[in-house]
Structures are given as structure tokens and as C-alpha cells.
Design a protein around this motif. Sequence first.
Motif, PDB file in Angstrom:
ATOM      1  N   ASN A  51       0.873  -1.054  -0.230  1.00 61.51           N
ATOM      2  CA  ASN A  51       0.087   0.029   0.157  1.00 61.51           C
ATOM      3  C   ASN A  51       0.652   1.385   0.143  1.00 61.51           C
ATOM      4  N   THR A 112      -6.895   5.506  -5.692  1.00 60.93           N
ATOM      5  CA  THR A 112      -7.401   4.931  -4.373  1.00 60.93           C
ATOM      6  C   THR A 112      -8.439   4.057  -4.797  1.00 60.93           C
ATOM      7  N   ASN A 114     -11.247   1.941  -3.237  1.00 57.19           N
ATOM      8  CA  ASN A 114     -12.043   1.912  -1.981  1.00 57.19           C
ATOM      9  C   ASN A 114     -13.059   0.761  -2.165  1.00 57.19           C
ATOM     10  N   ASN A 130     -14.227   0.296   5.364  1.00 57.84           N
ATOM     11  CA  ASN A 130     -13.388   1.486   4.746  1.00 57.84           C
ATOM     12  C   ASN A 130     -11.953   0.886   4.375  1.00 57.84           C
ATOM     13  N   SER A 132      -8.981   0.404   1.977  1.00 57.30           N
ATOM     14  CA  SER A 132      -8.676   1.070   0.710  1.00 57.30           C
ATOM     15  C   SER A 132      -7.190   0.625   0.458  1.00 57.30           C
ATOM     16  N   TYR A 133      -6.711   0.917  -0.954  1.00 59.33           N
ATOM     17  CA  TYR A 133      -5.529   0.768  -1.281  1.00 59.33           C
ATOM     18  C   TYR A 133      -5.052   2.004  -2.255  1.00 59.33           C
ATOM     19  N   VAL A 134      -4.117   2.323  -1.666  1.00 58.42           N
ATOM     20  CA  VAL A 134      -3.747   3.809  -2.651  1.00 58.42           C
ATOM     21  C   VAL A 134      -2.390   3.507  -3.222  1.00 58.42           C
ATOM     22  N   THR A 184     -16.136   7.726   2.226  1.00 56.66           N
ATOM     23  CA  THR A 184     -15.841   6.752   3.382  1.00 56.66           C
ATOM     24  C   THR A 184     -17.140   6.729   4.054  1.00 56.66           C
TER      25      THR A 184
END
Length: 580
Positions: A51, A112, A114, A130, A132-134, A184
Motif C-alpha cells: 500500500n 485510490t 475503495n 473503509n 482502501s488501497y492507494v 468513506t
Amino acid sequence: MPNLKAHYFNLKNIVVVFTSLVFLSCASIQTPQGGPKDKTPPKVLSMTPKNLTRNFNAKKIVIEFDEYFNIQDEFKEFSISPDQERPPILKKRQKRLEITLQDTLEKNTTYTLNFGKAIADVNEANVVKNLSYVFSTGPEIDSLSVSGRVSSSLTNETEKEVTVFILPVERDTLFGKKRPSIYTTTDSAGNYKLNNLRKGSYKIYALKENSGGGDKVYQQVSDEIGFIKDPIIIDKNLDNINLQVFKELAPEFRVMERKLNADGSILLTFNQQLKQPKLTVMQPAAVDVGKRVYFNKTNDTAKIWLSDLSFDSVKVAIQDQGKVLQSVNFTRGKKDTYTRDVTIADNITGGKLNPSQRYTLTFPFPMIDADPSKITLLEDSVKRTTFQVLKDSVDFLKYYIIYPWKTKKSYDIKFAAGSFTAIFNAKNKDITKRFTLEPADSYGTLALKVEVPDSAKQYILEFIDEKKNPIKSFVITKNTTVNFAKYPTGKYLSRIIYDENKNGIWDTGNVKLGAQPEKIWYPATDMSLKANWDREEKLVIIATPPQIQESTISPPRQTSPNNNKEDSGIREAPNSLRKN
């Protein structure tokens, strides 16, 4: 001589079958029985690439969890920002989630992913919230954030599980048409935080969907919405960007429900609260004669009783303030029959009659007549005949039993069959009501001295119960004293509505017009009433209420009781406002 060969093969078959059954029973996976319920969602063990990877160039992302999981409502919950024409493909492989990117990625851009509530465990559907991976295709990752809290504009209480999202100003036209990609959800305390945002100008919204929603697209009919009218400029981390959700009034009048009931009455439910409603039977016009119409307190539901049910169809016009809003048609079969059960409800609470109220009977149909000779009143088992049966002068669904009720006496009222007659000659069945009269010293009185910050403005003071249901309201335009006299003991609160347009009601907001709801303030004063006590309190209305008001309640002040007993020094513990 026995057939040894056949015997051998039969024995062999039995052994094979037995062995197979043992193997299958050992190999079958059984759900563990007993033990505490699993409330823990899957945990992320690893992400490949990691990430927040910079200079990202992979085609596939793998997220490994500590247990088996399911992908649920993928098309509602999962999103990627910026949007891609061909969205990523999600597949589960044992305890791994594989995300395959189909489209070409833009250069020097932060993406992002989500997952919303898409990932949940197999057995109990515990959601990874919530997630997420960015990543960034360049050397830098957008790192700006927006945080705040979401509350209800009506109750002032924080809202959990509300979707908070932003839209670039140039894409705000997608509001209500397409689900957002940057969003979110609020936690149990109503807090939210949007991370990894790029510099820009955005519109921000809070969306509370009804139980049947979940697509993150605003539906005015069912959802609540909150917003900030002006765009927010994100060029640094923004905190305390608080929003309040409200139920928007429908911009156009519409009949939500209409039906011909089994008892022959007509029910109409509207999407708006009407101000001066009127219903007229247009066709056939003769049926309009003798009709009875009953509106609820908020004028958004109406019931019609027609004295003539020989029609094949009727056309009813709905009017408000002299203007026809809509016409609706009803049809009935020539062989239709109707069932009318004349029940009797009353205003007894917990077997007690409030001494400041009349004994009131309420019926489901318009009443025509009452026969007192079929009503028997017993006071401590002694028959009394000096009571009166009085019809309400306005409300055709109500009757009163007038009698000098006494405390420490028990009352039985027997209504024999046919005591009351409704339209179409419908009559009640045998029923008995039992109650006692609540002593007057079981009630309390509050004198509230109210000071206004601006006598040119108008305020509405509402006296409410613990669940924030309004009990009584007053329009306030100047410094004055209001009396809440002879109310049952219990915990009470107040709220102040800043009545900007001076129409005497709380007005909600409008997204299209950018109008916010009228502000509401919940004072910290606890207005609880104690039996046989008169209270005096002072309420100074503040000029501008805070957006999210703390719910700490101060202990009440008590004056001497009605019977001049010594002050007992009663103190009430702090109370947290609870959601209705």
C-alpha cells in the motif's frame, strides 16, 4: 456346497462401502458448533505491491487476509478514483483478493481503490470497513485529507454508517446520478476522514440511505442528505468539516399511497405536508355530499369515508390553499363487501387517567350516535348513573365520558354491544375498560423564563420527551415566561428552532437551491419534572447555535413543592440525548 467366491465378493463390497462412509464423514467440512459468535472481520496480512507504493507499474494487486471471505455488492461498494472506463476485476483465490487493472493508468497520478463494505467473512458476514488501497504512478502520493463529524439536523445526534463523499466541482452535475468514487463512512461516533486527496475545489456531501438503499446515489424519496453549499478548497488538511443530514421535502407534490380499504374508506398518503388541504369528489359529484375527511396532524395523510358506496369509480381532487394538486381515481367491484369493526380506544396510560384530561374515547370510523343506556359505570363496583356521554364538537372520531372521577377509586366501564353506532350502522361489540384516576400530586409544573437574543426574529420553543418527540410548542418573539403545567413526572428536554421565515414550523433544506434546514439548538437545561413540584428555570436563547451541540445535561434546580414540604435537595444525574 457354499459359493465361496460369491461370499468373498459380498464381504469385499461391504468393506469398501464402510470404508467410503468413514472417509466421507472424516473429509466433510462441518461448521463448528457452539462457542461465542464471531464478530471480527477479516484482517489484512499483506498487500502486494505494498500500500502507498510510488512509481506503481503493476497490472495486478493481491491482498491477503487471515481468513476466507466473500465479495458482496461489488458494483455498489467498490470504486476506483480517478474513474476508469474499464473498472478493475476482483477475484478471490482462497484467502487472497486479486485485483486486475484493465485500463492504462495516467502518469503522475494517485489512485485510490475503495472497497466500502465489499469484503466480509464467510460465516458471519463481518465487514472490513473503509478498506482502501492507494498507489501513485509518479514519485509523489496525494496526501491531503478532510475530516469532520456528521449529525442529524433535527436531533443534533451524531450519525453512524453515513456515506461522506466529495465531487470535483466540475463533476458536481453527477450528484444524484452516479455513485461517487471518493467516499468513506462515518464510525460509531459519527466521525469521518477522507484521505489521499489531491489539491482542488470540491463539493462535499453526507448521505444517509434507507435500509433498502446502498448504491450511494441520493434518492430524495427515501434518503437523508447533508451538504455544504459553497465548494471547499483542498490545499491543506481540513478538519472539523461538519455536516448535518436532513430529510428533504419533495419539490413536487405526489400521492405516495392510495387505496380503497376493506372497510370501504379511502386512504391517501402524500409526499408533502399540506397547509390548507381539501379533498373533493369530482365524479360522480353526488357522492361528494355527506363525505367525511380526516387529516392527520401533519396533513400528509388523509382518510375519506363516503356515505354512498354504490359507485363503480370515483375521482378525487386533492387541493391545498385553493389549488388542485392532483386527481386520483378509485374503482370498486359491484359485488365488493366491506367489514367494519368498531373498536374503542381511550387515553388511559398504564391504567391511569390524567386528572387534567377528559376520559376520551377514539373510534376508527365517523360516529353517528351513542346510547348511554347501554353503558354501565362502576365506581368501586358500585353502579353510577350520573355520567354524561358527550360527542366532540369537531372531531367525529371522538366521544367523552364526563364524570367527577375520584382518586383512590377504581372504575369499570362496560360498553355493551351497540353502545355506539358508526356510519353504515356499524356498532361496537361488548368491551370493558378499567382504570383509576392519577392523583394530581403525581404531576409537576415548570415555569420557564425565556430570553431572546433578538426581538426582531422568531423562535419556536418545543417541550420534548427523552425520545425527542414534541409534546408542546410555543412561538417566541420576546422575553416571556412559558408554563408547562401539570405534566406527568419524567425527564423532559427542550429545543429551540430558529424560525427564519416566521411560519411557525421547522423548515428542512433543499439541495437544488442550496438551502440549509432552519437551525435547531438543544439547550443543556434538563427540564425533568418531579411529582408535586413546581420548578422555575431560566433559558437564554443563544444568538447562533453550534453545529453539533454537546449533549451534557445540567442538574435541575428545584423550588419548594406544592405542599410546602421541606426542600428535598433533589438532583438529577446527567443524561445523554438518545436517538429517536
